[in-house]
Design an enzyme around this catalytic site. Sequence first.
Site, PDB file in Angstrom:
ATOM      1  N   LYS A  81       5.409   2.211  -7.719  1.00 39.05           N
ATOM      2  CA  LYS A  81       5.898   2.033  -6.346  1.00 39.05           C
ATOM      3  C   LYS A  81       6.902   0.888  -6.253  1.00 39.05           C
ATOM      4  O   LYS A  81       7.640   0.794  -5.270  1.00 39.05           O
ATOM      5  CB  LYS A  81       4.747   1.811  -5.383  1.00 39.05           C
ATOM      6  CG  LYS A  81       4.015   0.495  -5.545  1.00 39.05           C
ATOM      7  CD  LYS A  81       2.981   0.315  -4.447  1.00 39.05           C
ATOM      8  CE  LYS A  81       2.294  -1.038  -4.562  1.00 39.05           C
ATOM      9  NZ  LYS A  81       1.371  -1.306  -3.446  1.00 39.05           N
ATOM     10  N   ASP A  82       6.950   0.004  -7.261  1.00 37.82           N
ATOM     11  CA  ASP A  82       7.899  -1.109  -7.257  1.00 37.82           C
ATOM     12  C   ASP A  82       9.248  -0.735  -7.849  1.00 37.82           C
ATOM     13  O   ASP A  82      10.194  -1.521  -7.765  1.00 37.82           O
ATOM     14  CB  ASP A  82       7.334  -2.292  -8.055  1.00 37.82           C
ATOM     15  CG  ASP A  82       6.120  -2.932  -7.403  1.00 37.82           C
ATOM     16  OD1 ASP A  82       5.920  -2.698  -6.194  1.00 37.82           O
ATOM     17  OD2 ASP A  82       5.380  -3.640  -8.103  1.00 37.82           O
ATOM     18  N   ARG A 137       5.798  -0.447   6.037  1.00 38.52           N
ATOM     19  CA  ARG A 137       5.217   0.907   6.075  1.00 38.52           C
ATOM     20  C   ARG A 137       3.808   0.868   6.633  1.00 38.52           C
ATOM     21  O   ARG A 137       3.439   1.678   7.497  1.00 38.52           O
ATOM     22  CB  ARG A 137       5.212   1.512   4.653  1.00 38.52           C
ATOM     23  CG  ARG A 137       4.408   2.821   4.537  1.00 38.52           C
ATOM     24  CD  ARG A 137       4.226   3.221   3.085  1.00 38.52           C
ATOM     25  NE  ARG A 137       3.533   2.216   2.314  1.00 38.52           N
ATOM     26  CZ  ARG A 137       2.227   2.062   2.267  1.00 38.52           C
ATOM     27  NH1 ARG A 137       1.430   2.858   2.966  1.00 38.52           N
ATOM     28  NH2 ARG A 137       1.673   1.112   1.526  1.00 38.52           N
ATOM     29  N   ARG A 138       3.002  -0.053   6.153  1.00 38.74           N
ATOM     30  CA  ARG A 138       1.627  -0.161   6.626  1.00 38.74           C
ATOM     31  C   ARG A 138       1.580  -0.562   8.098  1.00 38.74           C
ATOM     32  O   ARG A 138       0.818  -0.002   8.892  1.00 38.74           O
ATOM     33  CB  ARG A 138       0.855  -1.175   5.772  1.00 38.74           C
ATOM     34  CG  ARG A 138       0.571  -0.666   4.367  1.00 38.74           C
ATOM     35  CD  ARG A 138       0.069  -1.754   3.446  1.00 38.74           C
ATOM     36  NE  ARG A 138      -0.290  -1.212   2.139  1.00 38.74           N
ATOM     37  CZ  ARG A 138      -0.278  -1.901   1.012  1.00 38.74           C
ATOM     38  NH1 ARG A 138       0.084  -3.177   1.025  1.00 38.74           N
ATOM     39  NH2 ARG A 138      -0.625  -1.335  -0.129  1.00 38.74           N
ATOM     40  N   ARG A 155       1.979 -12.910   1.329  1.00 35.50           N
ATOM     41  CA  ARG A 155       2.579 -12.578   0.044  1.00 35.50           C
ATOM     42  C   ARG A 155       1.763 -13.202  -1.081  1.00 35.50           C
ATOM     43  O   ARG A 155       0.811 -13.920  -0.858  1.00 35.50           O
ATOM     44  CB  ARG A 155       4.022 -13.105  -0.020  1.00 35.50           C
ATOM     45  CG  ARG A 155       5.058 -12.320   0.764  1.00 35.50           C
ATOM     46  CD  ARG A 155       5.559 -11.057   0.071  1.00 35.50           C
ATOM     47  NE  ARG A 155       5.737 -11.229  -1.366  1.00 35.50           N
ATOM     48  CZ  ARG A 155       6.808 -11.770  -1.950  1.00 35.50           C
ATOM     49  NH1 ARG A 155       7.811 -12.213  -1.225  1.00 35.50           N
ATOM     50  NH2 ARG A 155       6.889 -11.851  -3.261  1.00 35.50           N
ATOM     51  N   ARG A 161      -3.722 -13.313  -2.403  1.00 31.13           N
ATOM     52  CA  ARG A 161      -3.936 -12.756  -1.062  1.00 31.13           C
ATOM     53  C   ARG A 161      -5.416 -12.780  -0.692  1.00 31.13           C
ATOM     54  O   ARG A 161      -5.775 -13.099   0.443  1.00 31.13           O
ATOM     55  CB  ARG A 161      -3.400 -11.325  -1.000  1.00 31.13           C
ATOM     56  CG  ARG A 161      -1.908 -11.245  -1.205  1.00 31.13           C
ATOM     57  CD  ARG A 161      -1.401  -9.839  -0.965  1.00 31.13           C
ATOM     58  NE  ARG A 161      -0.073  -9.654  -1.527  1.00 31.13           N
ATOM     59  CZ  ARG A 161       0.774  -8.705  -1.160  1.00 31.13           C
ATOM     60  NH1 ARG A 161       0.415  -7.848  -0.219  1.00 31.13           N
ATOM     61  NH2 ARG A 161       1.948  -8.593  -1.723  1.00 31.13           N
ATOM     62  N   CYS A 248      11.997   0.125  -1.264  1.00 36.69           N
ATOM     63  CA  CYS A 248      10.553  -0.086  -1.213  1.00 36.69           C
ATOM     64  C   CYS A 248      10.101  -0.759   0.072  1.00 36.69           C
ATOM     65  O   CYS A 248       8.935  -0.684   0.426  1.00 36.69           O
ATOM     66  CB  CYS A 248      10.113  -0.940  -2.408  1.00 36.69           C
ATOM     67  SG  CYS A 248      10.482  -0.225  -4.006  1.00 36.69           S
TER      68      CYS A 248
END
Length: 324
Positions: A81-82, A137-138, A155, A161, A248
């Site tokens: 996904k990156d 997106r989230r 981040r 996190r 992304c």
Amino acid sequence: MTSLLRLGTRGSPLALRQANIVATLVQERTAVACEVVVIKTSGDRLAEARLSDVGGKQLFVKEIEDALLNNRVDLAVHSSKDMPAILPDGLDLGAVLPREDPHDALIFPTSQPPITSIKAAVAQLENGASIGTSSVRRIAQLRKVFPTVRFKLIRGNLETRLQKLENGNCDALVLAAAGLLRLGISKRISCLIPTKICMPAPGQGIIAVEIRAKDNRVRDLVACLNDSEASAVLTAERAIVRGLGGGCQMPIGAHASLKEHVLHLDAIVLSLDGSRCIHAMADGDPNNADALGVKVTDQLLAEGAAEVLAEVERNRSSVKGVPQ
């Protein structure tokens, strides 16, 4: 045993775990030893910056790809996904591993009673509570389910996190379930978020092995790692990002699944505040996954996805309360 393979990766615990998974498989299946080479990326150095302000998630792969192009490593391991939708000239995907759970997950502090469902999470996160995430997106999707919460920029690597959550920086986190599962800390997952509520990022949960396009020796060595199902779903999902021209850090979700030799692809494009959501889906041949991705992309564009993404790009910095 033939010569050593140098495997490039980021240095976070999750990245190292993924790199060691690949190294172990290569050594087991080809009898070729691997040396894991840690490469510090711009994304790691700018750990507190907003990704959209400094170049997006491609900052987590650029220096590794440069090392690959300059022959300082022989292959690279990424969270797919990156990766950019279009790889740099001279590089190619050599293999993808079987997909881990692609869902997003809600995580609550260990100090509070267990939360095991979205319904319970909504009740827990009342007006003024905060959810930590760096993903537009989230946020765009979860606003509908959590209309009264604040979304707070969080981040850092996964462990950072989680520690920020425990320190009270936010009331809950949203993370990819795959990372928690790969690190063996699935117990931290309070509840998985159904894809109908929060569609994952294209490629979420898939480890990708990147190689030099003309390095046939390495291509042959890593071919035995490739999972055909993961390859099909990743190809379809990446076609969405490529076709929309989105990076992304855009509110684009995609999820492909294979069942009884039929590849199903869902995709969405959202406005930053989630008020506009364009959804498309189709079934296709897993052996022609790219064509399925193009078909669904065309459906999204026909419904106005380009206009929505253009508006996102114009308004991103002015939307109050949206981490970028």
